[in-house]
Design a protein around this motif. Structure first.
Motif, mmCIF file in Angstrom:
data_model
loop_
_atom_site.group_PDB
_atom_site.id
_atom_site.type_symbol
_atom_site.label_atom_id
_atom_site.label_comp_id
_atom_site.label_asym_id
_atom_site.label_seq_id
_atom_site.Cartn_x
_atom_site.Cartn_y
_atom_site.Cartn_z
ATOM 1 N N THR A 87 -7.595 -4.955 -0.427
ATOM 2 C CA THR A 87 -8.082 -5.774 0.681
ATOM 3 C C THR A 87 -7.021 -6.779 1.097
ATOM 4 O O THR A 87 -6.444 -7.474 0.250
ATOM 5 C CB THR A 87 -9.369 -6.524 0.273
ATOM 6 O OG1 THR A 87 -10.341 -5.571 -0.175
ATOM 7 C CG2 THR A 87 -9.932 -7.322 1.431
ATOM 8 N N ARG A 88 -6.774 -6.884 2.387
ATOM 9 C CA ARG A 88 -5.813 -7.849 2.922
ATOM 10 C C ARG A 88 -6.462 -9.227 2.991
ATOM 11 O O ARG A 88 -7.626 -9.352 3.381
ATOM 12 C CB ARG A 88 -5.358 -7.430 4.324
ATOM 13 C CG ARG A 88 -4.879 -5.998 4.417
ATOM 14 C CD ARG A 88 -4.834 -5.542 5.871
ATOM 15 N NE ARG A 88 -4.819 -4.089 5.949
ATOM 16 C CZ ARG A 88 -3.707 -3.368 6.023
ATOM 17 N NH1 ARG A 88 -2.545 -3.975 6.036
ATOM 18 N NH2 ARG A 88 -3.761 -2.045 6.079
ATOM 19 N N VAL A 111 0.837 -1.205 0.000
ATOM 20 C CA VAL A 111 0.000 0.000 0.000
ATOM 21 C C VAL A 111 0.868 1.250 0.000
ATOM 22 O O VAL A 111 0.573 2.225 -0.709
ATOM 23 C CB VAL A 111 -0.965 -0.019 1.202
ATOM 24 C CG1 VAL A 111 -1.646 1.342 1.360
ATOM 25 C CG2 VAL A 111 -2.013 -1.112 1.033
ATOM 26 N N THR A 161 -9.759 -0.559 -4.812
ATOM 27 C CA THR A 161 -9.962 -1.083 -3.469
ATOM 28 C C THR A 161 -8.850 -2.090 -3.201
ATOM 29 O O THR A 161 -8.535 -2.915 -4.054
ATOM 30 C CB THR A 161 -11.329 -1.766 -3.318
ATOM 31 O OG1 THR A 161 -11.402 -2.916 -4.179
ATOM 32 C CG2 THR A 161 -12.465 -0.809 -3.681
ATOM 33 N N LEU A 172 -9.034 1.215 1.393
ATOM 34 C CA LEU A 172 -8.606 -0.005 2.067
ATOM 35 C C LEU A 172 -9.756 -0.683 2.786
ATOM 36 O O LEU A 172 -10.631 -0.020 3.363
ATOM 37 C CB LEU A 172 -7.512 0.315 3.095
ATOM 38 C CG LEU A 172 -6.180 0.882 2.596
ATOM 39 C CD1 LEU A 172 -5.171 0.927 3.735
ATOM 40 C CD2 LEU A 172 -5.641 0.064 1.437
ATOM 41 N N ASP A 173 -9.714 -2.007 2.771
ATOM 42 C CA ASP A 173 -10.599 -2.857 3.570
ATOM 43 C C ASP A 173 -12.072 -2.473 3.416
ATOM 44 O O ASP A 173 -12.805 -2.302 4.396
ATOM 45 C CB ASP A 173 -10.179 -2.806 5.048
ATOM 46 C CG ASP A 173 -8.731 -3.284 5.218
ATOM 47 O OD1 ASP A 173 -8.378 -4.303 4.596
ATOM 48 O OD2 ASP A 173 -7.974 -2.636 5.953
#
Length: 507
Positions: free
Chosen positions: A389-390, A303, A387, A368-369
């Motif tokens: 996402t982890r 990121v 977007t 994020l997320d």
């Protein structure tokens, strides 16, 4: 995407198509400067163009592969020589930076060359295997052009995308009637005019301008096949219209493409590719990356790199800008809604956010997320947003990437698992350790699955898409065992089951 159109010059908005006195007016999406005006084709005009194309198609097919390749080569050379001129038209009409327009045109020229060079090898007559039960029969497959192919093109890549149908249809021996997007009619007219300058014998490649009703007229005008690029909703309408005459269709619709970044990925390359594939052309790319699923072990580092690259991009309409305006004014509302919904649902903007929408521009935004059921994850945004996402592992990344009705392109970054992940992604195309790189390889087929459409352009599959396979069985000699004849008699009838058991009776 769904088009908006103003019917009166009194309510002009920069970039919004305007119909005045039966003419379609095209304007720059940032400045409102008029780029050109073109006559709107009604039903009779479209049918007349298709009739002319039908006559021209017979001449064009009669030239053979060599004659067509020579003429397409002349067109390819003209496109290459006049690339700066065409790039300027693309910029003026769609707002795309000139440098990006040059890249688009370069790829289109490469496809013209590939289609012309390989048409004979792909579509020429070929022998296929025979059958021991019919030893007297030789088997041959030939490919015949459909005749007239209608092409309805998009505005976001007004040269490259329709050329994937136009060049391959022409190389296969068809005439083409092209309906460009009402947002980019000048580009469509330029392509047709440039072709006519080098192939002026017959109207092999024609253009018809107008709004959605002109596209509907093309569907019903007697074309032998129709190739459409646009939204899924409009694609369904095109299919329904063509079904009335059993006209075959090729449909390339939108996407919600995902990139997967594994723990062993080169993060600099991955961030660079995500930035390019997600932000170039202001994010207005059907095969652009809109979702990134990154392994939690490297998420923070990824990121940071992505934000640094996206933050350096400059927004504007001048030649030095990295990101131009949003071409369709109405899309600004969609992008604004997706960003707001993502933030309201608990997502975090590490770059951009609600104030990123600054008409006619949208500044790079990284979220994020964001919840998986939010609009920013489920719907096509078509703006410079991502977007991120982890995920705990690649299995979860693949599951989330595939959890969409779309299936156009995709990407994966991994030193060891790239091929394994690529084969598991539900998409028509995947880049390994690259962003959208498949689009620059003319030999690869291009197309999607699910709500992203069906059929293929580019490569050998793209050439075959615009030709009918014809099976030919040729009797080579008189056989003593005529199976397909009343002459066969009791002895042959008795031999047939024995041969079948001999050939197929063992598991």
């Amino acid at each position: 995407m769904t088009a908006e159109v103003h019917k009166s010059a009194d309510t002009e908005t920069p970039g919004l198509p305007v119909v005045v006195g039966g003419r379609l007016r095209s304007t720059h999406p940032a400045t409102g400067a008029v780029v050109g005006e073109f006559p709107v084709a009604d039903d009779a005009d479209v049918r007349a163009a298709v009739r002319r194309a039908g006559e021209a198609a017979r001449w064009w097919a009669g030239l053979g592969f060599g004659g067509r390749a020579e003429r397409l080569g002349r067109w390819r050379a003209a496109l290459a020589r006049r690339m700066p001129e065409l790039a300027r038209v693309v910029h003026d009409e769609g707002g795309k930076p000139v440098a990006d327009a040059v890249i688009e045109i370069t790829a289109a020229i490469d496809h013209v060359a590939w289609a012309a060079r390989h048409a004979r090898r792909v579509l020429g007559p070929r022998r296929v295997g025979g059958n021991i039960l019919l030893p007297d029969q030789g088997a041959l497959v030939t490919y015949q052009p459909f005749g007239v192919v209608g092409v309805i093109g998009p505005w976001n890549y007004p040269v490259f995308t329709p050329m994937g149908s136009i060049a391959y249809a022409l190389a296969a021996g068809n005439a083409v009637v092209f309906k460009p997007s009402e947002y980019t009619p000048a580009v469509g007219q330029w392509l047709v005019d440039s072709f006519a300058e080098v192939v002026g014998d017959e109207p092999v490649f024609q253009v018809v301008h107008g709004l959605g009703d002109t596209g509907a007229a093309l569907c019903a005008a007697g074309v032998d096949k129709l190739a459409f690029t646009g939204s899924t909703g409009t694609g369904k309408k095109v299919m329904a219209a063509c079904s009335e005459t059993l006209t075959p269709v090729l449909v390339e619709c939108g996407g919600k493409d995902a990139m997967i970044v594994a723990a062993d990925a080169d993060l600099d390359d991955a961030a660079d590719a995500a930035c390019w594939a997600g932000m170039s052309n202001a994010g207005q790319t059907c095969i652009g990356i809109e979702r990134v699923y990154v392994h939690e072990a490297v998420a923070d580092a990824f990121v940071d790199k992505l934000v640094a690259k996206a933050k350096a991009l400059r927004v504007g309409s001048d030649d030095g800008a990295d990101i131009g305006p949003i071409t369709m004014p109405g899309q600004l509302g969609v992008i604004r809604r997706h960003i707001a919904d993502a933030l309201e649902r608990g997502g975090t903007a590490v770059l951009g956010g609600n104030d990123a929408v600054d008409p006619p521009y949208v500044h790079p935004t990284i979220l994020l997320d964001v919840p998986e059921d939010s609009a920013a994850v489920r719907e096509e945004t078509f703006g410079p947003t991502l977007t991120v996402t982890r995920v705990p592992d690649l299995d979860e990344a693949v599951r989330r990437a595939n959890a969409t009705p779309y299936g156009l392109g995709s990407a994966v970054f991994s030193r060891r698992s790239g091929m394994d992940v690529a084969t598991r992604l539900r998409s028509g195309m995947t880049s390994i350790n690259g962003g959208m790189s498949f689009v620059g390889l003319p030999a690869l087929p291009f197309g999607g699955v699910g709500d992203s459409g069906f059929g293929r352009i580019h490569g050998a599959d793209g050439l075959r898409e615009f030709a009918r396979p014809k099976a030919i069985a040729r009797r080579r000699f008189r056989t003593p065992m005529p199976i397909m004849s009343f002459r066969r008699g009791p002895r042959t009838d008795a031999l047939i089951p024995k041969l079948v058991r001999l050939l197929h009776g063992r598991g």
